[in-house]
Design a protein around this motif. Structure first.
Motif, PDB file in Angstrom:
ATOM      1  N   TRP A 561      62.262  78.819 -56.767  1.00 12.33           N
ATOM      2  CA  TRP A 561      61.843  77.567 -56.130  1.00 12.33           C
ATOM      3  C   TRP A 561      62.450  76.373 -56.854  1.00 12.33           C
ATOM      4  N   LEU A 562      62.867  75.380 -56.118  1.00 15.00           N
ATOM      5  CA  LEU A 562      63.099  74.037 -56.651  1.00 15.00           C
ATOM      6  C   LEU A 562      61.935  73.192 -56.153  1.00 15.00           C
ATOM      7  N   VAL A 563      61.062  72.791 -57.054  1.00 16.46           N
ATOM      8  CA  VAL A 563      59.877  72.013 -56.686  1.00 16.46           C
ATOM      9  C   VAL A 563      60.174  70.534 -56.868  1.00 16.46           C
ATOM     10  N   LYS A 564      59.797  69.755 -55.861  1.00 18.93           N
ATOM     11  CA  LYS A 564      59.941  68.301 -55.946  1.00 18.93           C
ATOM     12  C   LYS A 564      58.567  67.662 -55.742  1.00 18.93           C
ATOM     13  N   VAL A 565      58.292  66.630 -56.502  1.00 18.57           N
ATOM     14  CA  VAL A 565      57.102  65.804 -56.290  1.00 18.57           C
ATOM     15  C   VAL A 565      57.611  64.431 -55.879  1.00 18.57           C
ATOM     16  N   THR A 566      57.308  64.020 -54.667  1.00 20.78           N
ATOM     17  CA  THR A 566      57.880  62.796 -54.123  1.00 20.78           C
ATOM     18  C   THR A 566      56.808  61.804 -53.713  1.00 20.78           C
ATOM     19  N   THR A 567      57.164  60.535 -53.832  1.00 25.36           N
ATOM     20  CA  THR A 567      56.274  59.471 -53.359  1.00 25.36           C
ATOM     21  C   THR A 567      56.704  58.961 -51.990  1.00 25.36           C
ATOM     22  N   GLY A 568      57.749  59.579 -51.405  1.00 30.16           N
ATOM     23  CA  GLY A 568      58.154  59.215 -50.064  1.00 30.16           C
ATOM     24  C   GLY A 568      59.649  59.021 -49.954  1.00 30.16           C
ATOM     25  N   PRO A 569      60.152  58.768 -48.736  1.00 31.68           N
ATOM     26  CA  PRO A 569      61.583  58.526 -48.536  1.00 31.68           C
ATOM     27  C   PRO A 569      62.049  57.326 -49.360  1.00 31.68           C
ATOM     28  N   SER A 570      63.224  57.452 -49.952  1.00 27.40           N
ATOM     29  CA  SER A 570      63.818  56.369 -50.757  1.00 27.40           C
ATOM     30  C   SER A 570      62.904  55.925 -51.891  1.00 27.40           C
ATOM     31  N   SER A 571      62.073  56.840 -52.382  1.00 29.32           N
ATOM     32  CA  SER A 571      61.121  56.505 -53.442  1.00 29.32           C
ATOM     33  C   SER A 571      61.191  57.553 -54.551  1.00 29.32           C
ATOM     34  N   LEU A 572      60.498  57.260 -55.624  1.00 26.52           N
ATOM     35  CA  LEU A 572      60.520  58.124 -56.803  1.00 26.52           C
ATOM     36  C   LEU A 572      60.233  59.584 -56.454  1.00 26.52           C
ATOM     37  N   THR A 573      61.107  60.469 -56.938  1.00 21.20           N
ATOM     38  CA  THR A 573      60.943  61.908 -56.761  1.00 21.20           C
ATOM     39  C   THR A 573      61.377  62.604 -58.046  1.00 21.20           C
ATOM     40  N   THR A 574      60.590  63.570 -58.501  1.00 19.72           N
ATOM     41  CA  THR A 574      60.963  64.349 -59.680  1.00 19.72           C
ATOM     42  C   THR A 574      61.140  65.806 -59.290  1.00 19.72           C
ATOM     43  N   HIS A 611      63.579  72.767 -66.383  1.00 16.85           N
ATOM     44  CA  HIS A 611      64.591  71.778 -66.013  1.00 16.85           C
ATOM     45  C   HIS A 611      63.867  70.663 -65.247  1.00 16.85           C
ATOM     46  N   PHE A 612      64.075  69.405 -65.680  1.00 15.08           N
ATOM     47  CA  PHE A 612      63.334  68.267 -65.112  1.00 15.08           C
ATOM     48  C   PHE A 612      64.315  67.155 -64.755  1.00 15.08           C
ATOM     49  N   GLU A 613      64.220  66.659 -63.510  1.00 17.42           N
ATOM     50  CA  GLU A 613      65.087  65.570 -63.052  1.00 17.42           C
ATOM     51  C   GLU A 613      64.250  64.411 -62.520  1.00 17.42           C
ATOM     52  N   VAL A 614      64.831  63.209 -62.567  1.00 12.93           N
ATOM     53  CA  VAL A 614      64.196  62.006 -62.008  1.00 12.93           C
ATOM     54  C   VAL A 614      65.169  61.339 -61.047  1.00 12.93           C
ATOM     55  N   HIS A 615      64.746  61.185 -59.802  1.00 14.77           N
ATOM     56  CA  HIS A 615      65.515  60.483 -58.771  1.00 14.77           C
ATOM     57  C   HIS A 615      64.675  59.300 -58.297  1.00 14.77           C
ATOM     58  N   LEU A 616      65.128  58.101 -58.578  1.00 17.13           N
ATOM     59  CA  LEU A 616      64.330  56.912 -58.283  1.00 17.13           C
ATOM     60  C   LEU A 616      64.198  56.643 -56.793  1.00 17.13           C
ATOM     61  N   GLU A 617      65.133  57.154 -55.996  1.00 15.60           N
ATOM     62  CA  GLU A 617      65.117  56.863 -54.555  1.00 15.60           C
ATOM     63  C   GLU A 617      65.192  58.138 -53.725  1.00 15.60           C
ATOM     64  N   ASN A 618      64.702  59.252 -54.268  1.00 14.67           N
ATOM     65  CA  ASN A 618      64.670  60.516 -53.533  1.00 14.67           C
ATOM     66  C   ASN A 618      66.058  60.903 -53.028  1.00 14.67           C
ATOM     67  N   GLY A 619      67.060  60.680 -53.881  1.00 15.01           N
ATOM     68  CA  GLY A 619      68.427  60.939 -53.477  1.00 15.01           C
ATOM     69  C   GLY A 619      68.867  62.362 -53.740  1.00 15.01           C
ATOM     70  N   SER A 620      70.185  62.597 -53.580  1.00 12.19           N
ATOM     71  CA  SER A 620      70.762  63.927 -53.752  1.00 12.19           C
ATOM     72  C   SER A 620      70.939  64.238 -55.234  1.00 12.19           C
ATOM     73  N   ILE A 621      71.335  65.485 -55.511  1.00 11.38           N
ATOM     74  CA  ILE A 621      71.372  65.944 -56.897  1.00 11.38           C
ATOM     75  C   ILE A 621      72.303  65.094 -57.765  1.00 11.38           C
ATOM     76  N   TYR A 622      73.467  64.679 -57.233  1.00  6.19           N
ATOM     77  CA  TYR A 622      74.384  63.846 -58.008  1.00  6.19           C
ATOM     78  C   TYR A 622      74.349  62.389 -57.558  1.00  6.19           C
TER      79      TYR A 622
END
Length: 643
Positions: A561-574, A611-622
């Motif tokens: 599994w790749l688990v994501k916790v998101t606050t919504g589209p274009s928003s913080l997602t880990t 493995h932990f990532e932070v995407h400020l705008e719920n974007g793609s891996i790179y």
């Protein structure tokens, strides 16, 4: 040039020192006051000589950092090393032998991995996972490393529980039996696995300890007649971050370049010489950028303790020969653009008198006044809470409010604190003009060389109420002091932190962060898009913030599994990868610190880690919104550690 306001403010004392409205490049403010400790105080110390074969503190840390608790485990962290040194110091002061330190270290490694945990099985806490419900003391006493170690030995006033020195013939028992006689663990044989590493650590920490002793219960080598009145000199120093003079425009984090000033590597040694020549034993530092922090924690570590040791820019430092840290917190204060930033609040205990003192180093934001007002309100609330402990408190820092009139710190804070240079809240009166003012109890000295600061040097005296480090009377830091950062506010922070952020692994593994975001190599097609926390398989993994769960089963690199916790589209997602077990479902709402699964080694992974990532705008891996998760956590999550 920045306009800053530098202050030292006391609660539980008669004086505050305030300097306001002065344009500076780097500014030092110093105040001296006396402490009066009661008789019968406890004394602890760090060894600073090699007369008995002891290494210096810095040498001990350096040697310990080369050890591993086991094959395949990361090297010992600075936090673990400091806790091991504390165990050795208490062992030495109690007159216990080498075998006692070996047993104490093995026990603490088994119970907490030498991390002062704030949670555990049921109500277990601290280095030894002692339980308030089982008579080991209050939560504050159990999470005080010095008191917890004394309790383990059976020489603490706050508990009557059986300790190691109460056990008949304890020195001749197998280590695991001796530890179990104190701990009464459900896994009585578990302590044996740590005996070898405990012996290695004792070789470093305790070459002066006797092989055996006739010490019996109730005896101690602590001198009970240590009543004293001592002068304490505290400084507040904005040392001007390295980024302001590195020749790289925009790297100064809000202040820009200052071409008239020497670079940090020229200024820092002069600043430290200035502090030391003034007899300062405690200082709050601001704008400590990474190269300055690294130098303080290496070149100056033999004399100066420092908290925190990570990338946070505010620090409290103390002379190790005069003080030892007995408690510490990070309290969120709004900084640039209103984003919460942890500020260090440290409890120090005199190594000679047992006097206890809280020191808080803060840096309030320049720019929008509303954020400074919010910061002051939180600071006042926290200081008011601390007043309930009966222990003296000093708040030092750069308040940036010289033009805030009725909303300046000398107005907002003085209902609870006293202002040495004048000023009051009812009605609000400004402080007396200029740092060069001479008062009946304090004067100023000429400023030091421009390379360190271009300002005069106010000094002020005050007297603290006697409050020694007495385990029978010590009070906890009230819980509300840790909660003021969660009050409703209009800080424009958006969803980035959602009010609270937690580390994604238990507290004992926070320092296992490999800091390998953007690393390159054969494992990755481009670059490493997150950071990895080393932890045993099966270790809980936590949601870093509130949000909704998304589960992607198509990413082979991430494992099952790749688990994501998101606050919504274009928003913080880990993102969370390589887990061996999942404890949430698609669409489930989670809160900060809620368990979402277990650390594993699935997918493109070598060894157990998260493995932990932070995407400020719920974007793609790179995507461009993929930011350094280690930095993001240091900025937002330090005050909320999962257990």
């Amino acid at each position: 040039m920045l306009r800053v306001m530098k202050k030292l403010l006391w609660i539980g004392l008669s004086i505050i020192v305030i300097l306001t409205g002065i344009p500076v490049a780097a500014l030092l403010v110093i105040a001296t006051f006396s402490t009066q400790a009661a008789a019968g105080c406890l004394t602890y110390h760090h060894a600073t000589t090699t007369e008995t074969g002891l290494l210096t503190h810095a040498e001990m840390v350096d040697r310990l950092l080369q050890l591993r608790l086991g094959s395949g485990r990361p090297t010992i962290t600075k936090e673990q090393a400091e806790n091991a040194i504390t165990l050795a110091d208490v062992t030495r002061d109690l007159g216990a032998p080498r075998r006692g330190l070996e047993i104490a270290l093995a026990t603490a490694i088994q119970e907490s991995q030498l991390v002062n945990l704030e949670s555990g099985d049921r109500d277990s806490l601290g280095l030894f996972q002692q339980r308030p419900s089982q008579g080991w003391g209050t939560s504050a006493q159990i999470t005080d490393p010095v008191l917890a170690t004394r309790a383990f030995y059976g020489l603490a006033d706050h508990t009557n529980n059986t300790g190691l020195l109460d056990i008949n013939n304890w020195q001749n028992l197998p280590l695991t039996q001796a530890a179990q006689a104190v701990q009464r663990s459900g896994y009585p044989s578990a302590y044996a696995r740590w005996e070898s590493i405990a012996q290695d650590m004792t070789d470093i920490l305790g070459p002066d300890l006797a092989a055996s002793t006739n010490l019996t219960n109730g005896e101690s080598r602590i001198d009970a007649d240590c009543a004293a009145s001592a002068s304490v000199t505290v400084a507040s120093f904005n040392i001007l971050g390295a980024g302001h003079t590195d020749g790289k425009s925009g790297s100064g984090l809000g202040g820009g370049e200052n071409p008239s000033m020497p670079t940090w590597d020229v200024r820092l040694p002069k600043a430290m010489r200035l502090v030391e020549s003034a007899g300062v034993t405690i200082a709050g530092l601001q704008e400590v950028h990474p190269p300055q922090s690294k130098t303080l924690s290496t070149r100056y570590a033999d004399r100066w303790g420092m908290f925190p040791t990570n990338r946070l820019q505010n620090k409290v430092i103390w002379d190790r020969t005069a003080w030892m840290m007995t408690a510490a917190r990070l309290v969120d204060i709004p900084y640039f653009h209103g984003f919460d930033t942890p500020m260090p609040l440290v409890q120090l205990t005199s190594t000679t008198t047992g006097q206890v003192l809280w020191v808080w180093s803060i840096h309030n934001p320049i720019g929008a006044r509303k954020y400074r007002v919010e910061a002051l309100q939180r600071e006042l609330a926290t200081m008011t809470d601390l007043k309930a402990t009966g222990q003296p408190v000093v708040i030092v820092g750069d308040f940036n409010d010289s033009n805030d009139a009725q909303q300046a710190s000398h107005c907002i804070l003085t209902p609870t604190l006293t202002n040495a240079f004048g000023g009051a809240s009812r009605p609000c009166r400004p402080r007396r003009a200029g740092p060069g003012s001479t008062t009946s109890t304090g004067t100023t000295s000429p400023g030091p060389p421009h390379a360190s600061t271009d300002q005069p040097w106010p000094t002020r005296s005050a007297t603290t109420p006697g409050h020694r480090h007495d385990p029978g009377r010590r009070q906890a830091l009230p819980t509300p002091a840790l909660d003021h950062s969660n009050q409703a506010r209009d800080c424009g922070a958006g969803p980035t932190t959602n009010g609270r952020v937690a580390y994604p692994v238990p507290a004992g593994y926070i320092d296992s962060d490999r800091h390998n975001w953007h690393a390159t190599g054969s494992h990755w097609s481009s670059w490493h898009t997150g950071t990895d926390f080393s932890a045993p398989c099966g270790t809980p993994a936590y949601a870093a913030h509130a949000g909704a769960v998304e589960i992607d089963t198509t990413q082979v690199w991430a494992g099952t599994w790749l688990v994501k916790v998101t606050t919504g589209p274009s928003s913080l997602t880990t993102w969370y990868a390589h887990m061996q077990a999942l404890e949430v479902s698609r669409g489930q709402k989670v809160t900060p610190g809620q368990r979402i699964g277990q650390v594993g080694a699935r997918g493109n992974a070598e060894g157990c880690h998260l493995h932990f990532e932070v995407h400020l705008e719920n974007g793609s891996i790179y995507g461009s919104d993929n930011v350094d998760p280690s930095t993001w956590l240091a900025q937002h999550a330090t005050g909320l550690r999962t257990g």
